[in-house]
Design a protein around this motif. Structure first.
Motif, PDB file in Angstrom:
ATOM      1  N   PRO A 123     101.502  33.009  67.500  1.00 33.60           N
ATOM      2  CA  PRO A 123      99.993  34.201  67.595  1.00 33.60           C
ATOM      3  C   PRO A 123      99.138  33.358  67.333  1.00 33.60           C
ATOM      4  CG  PRO A 123     101.710  34.558  65.713  1.00 33.60           C
ATOM      5  CD  PRO A 123     101.959  33.304  66.477  1.00 33.60           C
ATOM      6  N   ASN A 124      97.404  33.961  68.295  1.00 33.63           N
ATOM      7  CA  ASN A 124      96.415  33.425  67.321  1.00 33.63           C
ATOM      8  C   ASN A 124      96.004  34.873  66.408  1.00 33.63           C
ATOM      9  OD1 ASN A 124      94.692  31.798  68.141  1.00 33.63           O
ATOM     10  ND2 ASN A 124      93.636  33.491  69.069  1.00 33.63           N
ATOM     11  N   THR A 125      96.518  35.087  65.731  1.00 26.79           N
ATOM     12  CA  THR A 125      95.707  36.092  64.873  1.00 26.79           C
ATOM     13  C   THR A 125      96.192  36.081  63.576  1.00 26.79           C
ATOM     14  OG1 THR A 125      96.791  37.788  65.868  1.00 26.79           O
ATOM     15  CG2 THR A 125      94.397  38.439  66.325  1.00 26.79           C
ATOM     16  N   LEU A 126      95.582  36.465  62.617  1.00 26.85           N
ATOM     17  CA  LEU A 126      96.206  36.067  61.194  1.00 26.85           C
ATOM     18  C   LEU A 126      96.962  37.567  60.988  1.00 26.85           C
ATOM     19  CD1 LEU A 126      93.309  35.544  59.434  1.00 26.85           C
ATOM     20  CD2 LEU A 126      95.308  34.173  60.201  1.00 26.85           C
ATOM     21  N   GLY A 127      98.128  37.567  60.552  1.00 26.31           N
ATOM     22  CA  GLY A 127      98.759  38.463  60.539  1.00 26.31           C
ATOM     23  C   GLY A 127      99.995  39.105  59.226  1.00 26.31           C
ATOM     24  N   TYR A 128      99.612  40.410  58.867  1.00 26.36           N
ATOM     25  CA  TYR A 128     100.284  40.531  57.542  1.00 26.36           C
ATOM     26  C   TYR A 128     101.282  41.993  57.794  1.00 26.36           C
ATOM     27  CZ  TYR A 128      96.031  38.125  56.366  1.00 26.36           C
ATOM     28  OH  TYR A 128      95.043  36.711  55.945  1.00 26.36           O
ATOM     29  N   ASP A 129     102.405  42.217  57.101  1.00 24.40           N
ATOM     30  CA  ASP A 129     102.638  43.331  57.152  1.00 24.40           C
ATOM     31  C   ASP A 129     102.808  44.186  55.458  1.00 24.40           C
ATOM     32  OD1 ASP A 129     104.693  42.996  55.621  1.00 24.40           O
ATOM     33  OD2 ASP A 129     105.950  41.747  56.593  1.00 24.40           O
ATOM     34  N   LEU A 130     103.571  45.068  55.988  1.00 26.93           N
ATOM     35  CA  LEU A 130     102.849  46.249  55.041  1.00 26.93           C
ATOM     36  C   LEU A 130     104.239  46.495  53.790  1.00 26.93           C
ATOM     37  CD1 LEU A 130     100.453  48.406  55.890  1.00 26.93           C
ATOM     38  CD2 LEU A 130     100.362  46.907  53.867  1.00 26.93           C
ATOM     39  N   CYS A 131     104.974  45.444  54.230  1.00 27.04           N
ATOM     40  CA  CYS A 131     106.635  45.147  53.435  1.00 27.04           C
ATOM     41  C   CYS A 131     106.074  44.628  51.491  1.00 27.04           C
ATOM     42  CB  CYS A 131     107.603  43.730  54.378  1.00 27.04           C
ATOM     43  SG  CYS A 131     108.013  44.662  55.613  1.00 27.04           S
ATOM     44  N   ASN A 132     107.445  45.162  51.069  1.00 23.95           N
ATOM     45  CA  ASN A 132     107.918  45.273  49.231  1.00 23.95           C
ATOM     46  C   ASN A 132     108.928  43.854  49.533  1.00 23.95           C
ATOM     47  OD1 ASN A 132     107.070  44.833  46.862  1.00 23.95           O
ATOM     48  ND2 ASN A 132     107.333  47.184  46.391  1.00 23.95           N
ATOM     49  N   PRO A 133     108.422  43.116  48.932  1.00 25.69           N
ATOM     50  CA  PRO A 133     107.313  42.225  49.029  1.00 25.69           C
ATOM     51  C   PRO A 133     106.578  41.557  50.895  1.00 25.69           C
ATOM     52  CG  PRO A 133     109.444  40.587  48.556  1.00 25.69           C
ATOM     53  CD  PRO A 133     109.763  41.487  48.850  1.00 25.69           C
ATOM     54  N   TYR A 134     105.694  41.505  50.470  1.00 24.69           N
ATOM     55  CA  TYR A 134     104.811  41.718  51.770  1.00 24.69           C
ATOM     56  C   TYR A 134     104.765  40.396  52.195  1.00 24.69           C
ATOM     57  CZ  TYR A 134     100.758  39.346  50.449  1.00 24.69           C
ATOM     58  OH  TYR A 134      99.553  38.650  50.003  1.00 24.69           O
ATOM     59  N   HIS A 135     105.611  39.913  53.970  1.00 26.23           N
ATOM     60  CA  HIS A 135     104.592  38.441  54.186  1.00 26.23           C
ATOM     61  C   HIS A 135     103.364  38.854  54.611  1.00 26.23           C
ATOM     62  CE1 HIS A 135     108.951  40.339  54.487  1.00 26.23           C
ATOM     63  NE2 HIS A 135     109.298  38.945  53.984  1.00 26.23           N
ATOM     64  N   TYR A 136     103.446  37.194  55.531  1.00 23.48           N
ATOM     65  CA  TYR A 136     101.937  36.644  56.011  1.00 23.48           C
ATOM     66  C   TYR A 136     102.144  36.021  57.150  1.00 23.48           C
ATOM     67  CZ  TYR A 136     102.163  34.259  51.591  1.00 23.48           C
ATOM     68  OH  TYR A 136     102.570  33.545  50.526  1.00 23.48           O
ATOM     69  N   TYR A 137     101.181  35.098  58.279  1.00 22.33           N
ATOM     70  CA  TYR A 137     101.906  35.006  58.969  1.00 22.33           C
ATOM     71  C   TYR A 137     100.436  34.058  59.811  1.00 22.33           C
ATOM     72  CZ  TYR A 137     105.962  38.138  58.982  1.00 22.33           C
ATOM     73  OH  TYR A 137     106.448  38.470  59.010  1.00 22.33           O
ATOM     74  N   ARG A 138     100.387  32.878  60.016  1.00 17.00           N
ATOM     75  CA  ARG A 138      99.794  32.679  60.591  1.00 17.00           C
ATOM     76  C   ARG A 138     100.016  31.421  61.560  1.00 17.00           C
ATOM     77  NH1 ARG A 138      96.007  27.825  59.655  1.00 17.00           N
ATOM     78  NH2 ARG A 138      95.473  27.595  57.303  1.00 17.00           N
ATOM     79  N   ASP A 196      85.311  18.870  58.577  1.00 16.79           N
ATOM     80  CA  ASP A 196      86.489  18.953  59.673  1.00 16.79           C
ATOM     81  C   ASP A 196      87.438  19.152  58.788  1.00 16.79           C
ATOM     82  OD1 ASP A 196      88.631  18.603  61.878  1.00 16.79           O
ATOM     83  OD2 ASP A 196      88.193  15.937  62.126  1.00 16.79           O
ATOM     84  N   CYS A 197      87.868  19.829  58.968  1.00 10.19           N
ATOM     85  CA  CYS A 197      89.185  21.507  58.121  1.00 10.19           C
ATOM     86  C   CYS A 197      89.874  22.147  58.826  1.00 10.19           C
ATOM     87  CB  CYS A 197      88.823  21.839  56.688  1.00 10.19           C
ATOM     88  SG  CYS A 197      87.056  22.545  56.849  1.00 10.19           S
ATOM     89  N   ASP A 198      89.498  21.719  60.172  1.00 12.67           N
ATOM     90  CA  ASP A 198      90.616  22.970  61.447  1.00 12.67           C
ATOM     91  C   ASP A 198      89.889  24.338  60.766  1.00 12.67           C
ATOM     92  OD1 ASP A 198      91.610  20.658  61.801  1.00 12.67           O
ATOM     93  OD2 ASP A 198      93.766  21.069  60.711  1.00 12.67           O
ATOM     94  N   PHE A 199      89.132  24.693  60.405  1.00 15.11           N
ATOM     95  CA  PHE A 199      87.965  26.025  60.337  1.00 15.11           C
ATOM     96  C   PHE A 199      87.958  27.001  61.429  1.00 15.11           C
ATOM     97  CE2 PHE A 199      84.164  28.350  59.534  1.00 15.11           C
ATOM     98  CZ  PHE A 199      84.858  29.351  57.988  1.00 15.11           C
ATOM     99  N   GLU A 200      88.219  28.018  61.305  1.00 14.34           N
ATOM    100  CA  GLU A 200      88.512  28.168  62.530  1.00 14.34           C
ATOM    101  C   GLU A 200      88.903  30.169  62.148  1.00 14.34           C
ATOM    102  OE1 GLU A 200      90.868  28.058  66.650  1.00 14.34           O
ATOM    103  OE2 GLU A 200      92.249  27.647  64.697  1.00 14.34           O
ATOM    104  N   HIS A 201      87.537  30.966  63.103  1.00 11.21           N
ATOM    105  CA  HIS A 201      87.304  32.324  62.004  1.00 11.21           C
ATOM    106  C   HIS A 201      88.794  32.894  63.172  1.00 11.21           C
ATOM    107  CE1 HIS A 201      84.035  33.170  59.941  1.00 11.21           C
ATOM    108  NE2 HIS A 201      83.298  32.637  60.142  1.00 11.21           N
ATOM    109  N   LYS A 202      89.328  34.042  62.548  1.00 12.19           N
ATOM    110  CA  LYS A 202      90.518  34.626  63.695  1.00 12.19           C
ATOM    111  C   LYS A 202      90.264  36.006  63.026  1.00 12.19           C
ATOM    112  CE  LYS A 202      93.162  31.279  64.795  1.00 12.19           C
ATOM    113  NZ  LYS A 202      93.426  30.675  65.872  1.00 12.19           N
ATOM    114  N   ASP A 203      91.039  37.231  64.586  1.00 19.46           N
ATOM    115  CA  ASP A 203      90.942  38.013  63.691  1.00 19.46           C
ATOM    116  C   ASP A 203      92.404  38.224  63.089  1.00 19.46           C
ATOM    117  OD1 ASP A 203      88.285  38.928  65.182  1.00 19.46           O
ATOM    118  OD2 ASP A 203      89.661  39.849  66.507  1.00 19.46           O
ATOM    119  N   ALA A 204      92.214  39.867  62.614  1.00 20.68           N
ATOM    120  CA  ALA A 204      93.622  39.453  61.524  1.00 20.68           C
ATOM    121  C   ALA A 204      94.152  40.935  62.117  1.00 20.68           C
ATOM    122  CB  ALA A 204      93.737  39.869  59.899  1.00 20.68           C
ATOM    123  N   VAL A 205      95.967  41.143  62.061  1.00 19.61           N
ATOM    124  CA  VAL A 205      95.953  42.647  62.007  1.00 19.61           C
ATOM    125  C   VAL A 205      97.212  42.585  60.812  1.00 19.61           C
ATOM    126  CG1 VAL A 205      96.343  42.651  64.446  1.00 19.61           C
ATOM    127  CG2 VAL A 205      97.789  41.754  63.318  1.00 19.61           C
TER     128      VAL A 205
END
Ligand code: FES
Length: 502
Positions: A261-276, A117-126
């Motif tokens: 948001p329900n998806t994982l998110g990633y931008d392409l900035c430098n340095p980049y950011h990531y979200y969930r 039980d580790c809150d594992f979930e499949h998610k789409d990413a953008v």
């Protein structure tokens, strides 16, 4: 559960310190140094293949980066398929894509088999581009994925509030709670007969044709093989010059609305950011990360948190910042991790490092590669990630010496040494490096005025440490060793703390 910084990550609040079993005096088939996701996954797999394993952990499980990760599980990587094709060829890029799938499959199987039980979930990413330049980069990422047969597709909408020009949808990635996962896997390992020794600090090792001896703060442990699951290995090794330590920053916050948001998110900035998004103790939060920089190379680590928070406040209606913490990862010189026999070893020592921002994936993948190598079975990924693939042009010794000199000069030039009398000027809560009588000292003044004075030279290869005002640690800019204000080692490759002056 403790981790390697003064700040708490959001994972620590839910999992208590793991109490391992103290066992000494045995000979093990494999000694694993480090109880993060790499060490525990590998030990679990080896033990279940019939080998007798022990994990030696300097503090508690998840003390290092696994306790500070944002726990994205991806089968696409920071090093894109296009970059891999350019550097390693199409076949190897295809192999990299398959490695991602295999890691995902191993992780899922570990969860299912042990009912974790580790809150594992499949998610789409953008993955989204917010400028023309980033659109070009995004298109290259897409082309590379097409060439290796990796599935991703352009999408017209994303759940994230950033204005984007173009975006890719990448299906079936995953997220989880890293400490719940490794705690359960550690229990599965000990239930299978494995041993974990907490608070056991590696000091040195000897390797012979027959076995390895791992000398620790709790005595010597004998093994047939040893795995350094410690990011870069302890001691001085070629890998310290082909991987560089980086810090990444993360915050977790609640919103004033339900627009999580329900998806994982990633931008392409430098340095980049990531979200969930993750729910911790019943509270839904967005976890955002980024503002990465080379360890010891920021003038003000606290400002990295401020920049990350400001960035997020531009786009999200933040109610409250709940957690803010940073952690360390390693960037490899050629973009791919090193998983296999340790360079300079006679064949009984193994290592897994250089995972970039994909530590959960490569940490999991390491378990199958290292198990096969130790059991002398073929593994289709072993060659691609072979740590010995780096070939210094000069001889190994002169290569090390040259790098050490360059680094020493660089640090010597940059560091702002002050006379010892300025020691008195250190404000409560502040730190600085001061020079007195040809020796440099790292001095931290607590809020009550109590001073902690340490020799500032890193025991690993003699670089000068620098203050990290976000995690209240002394960080070595050369290979990433870190120490707390008392001089206690937080991260290797150093095997000793900084000398303390009373
Ligand atoms: Fe290598 Fe400090 S970590 S000199």
């Amino acid at each position: 559960m403790f981790r390697d910084g003064a700040r708490k990550s959001l994972w620590q609040s839910e999992v208590k310190k793991y109490e391992g079993f103290l066992a000494r005096g045995h000979r093990y088939d494999v000694v694993i140094v480090g109880a993060g996701i790499t060490g525990i996954s590998t030990a679990y797999r080896l033990q279940n293949q019939g080998l007798k394993c022990v994990i030696l952990e300097a503090s508690n499980i998840g003390f290092g980066t696994t306790g500070g990760t944002t726990a994205h599980l991806n089968d696409f990587f920071d090093t894109t398929f296009e970059e891999t094709i350019n550097k390693f060829g199409l076949e190897n890029a295809r192999l990299l894509a398959e490695a991602g799938k295999e890691a995902m499959q191993i992780f899922t199987s570990n969860v299912m088999k042990n009912t974790i039980d580790c809150d594992f979930e499949h998610k789409d990413a953008v993955l989204f581009a917010t400028s023309e330049e980033q659109v070009e980069e995004l298109e290259k990422i897409f082309e590379g994925a097409q060439k290796v047969g990796y599935q991703m597709a352009y999408t017209d909408s994303i759940e994230y509030p950033m204005g984007f020009q173009k975006a890719l949808l990448i299906p079936r990635q995953a997220q989880f709670h890293p400490l719940k996962y490794i705690k359960a896997l550690a229990e599965a390992f000990t239930n299978a007969g494995g041993t974990i020794i907490d608070n056991c600090i590696y000091e040195s090792h000897d390797e012979s044709d027959q076995e390895v001896l791992i000398h620790t703060s709790q005595g010597t442990v004998r093994g047939g093989h040893a795995v350094f699951a410690t990011h870069t290995p302890p001691g001085v090794n070629l890998l310290h010059f082909t991987t560089a330590p980086y810090r990444s920053y993360a915050i977790a916050f609640t919103l004033n609305s339900e627009d999580y948001p329900n998806t994982l998110g990633y931008d392409l900035c430098n340095p980049y950011h990531y979200y969930r998004t993750h729910i911790i103790q019943g509270k839904k939060m967005i976890i955002a990360g980024g503002e990465d920089h080379k360890t010891g190379h920021s003038e003000d680590e606290g400002a990295c948190f401020a920049r990350l928070e400001n960035h997020c406040r531009n786009y999200f209606d933040i109610n409250q910042i709940q957690y803010a913490w940073s952690s360390q990862y390693f960037e490899p010189a050629d973009g791919l991790p090193s998983i296999g026999v340790l360079p300079s070893s006679q064949g009984r020592l193994f290592v897994a490092t250089g995972f970039r921002g994909n530590g959960m994936t490569f940490g999991t993948l390491s378990s199958t590669i290292l198990t096969d190598l130790i059991l002398q079975r073929p593994n289709r990924f072993a060659k691609l990630f072979d740590p010995k693939r780096f070939k210094p042009t000069a001889g190994f010794k002169s290569f090390l010496k040259e790098n050490a000199t360059v680094l020493k000069d660089m640090i010597g030039d940059k560091i702002n040494m002050e006379r010892i009398n300025s020691l008195l000027d250190i404000e409560p809560g502040k730190a600085k490096v001061v020079r007195y009588g040809g020796q440099a000292y790292a001095v931290y003044s607590e809020s009550n005025g109590q001073r902690h004075v340490l020799k500032s030279t890193c025991p690993h290869a003699k670089c000068e440490v620098r203050w990290n005002n976000a995690e209240l640690s002394w960080d070595c800019p050369c290979h990433g060793s870190r120490f707390n204000v008392n001089g206690k080692m937080l991260n290797g490759p150093s095997t000793q703390g900084l000398e303390r002056l009373e």
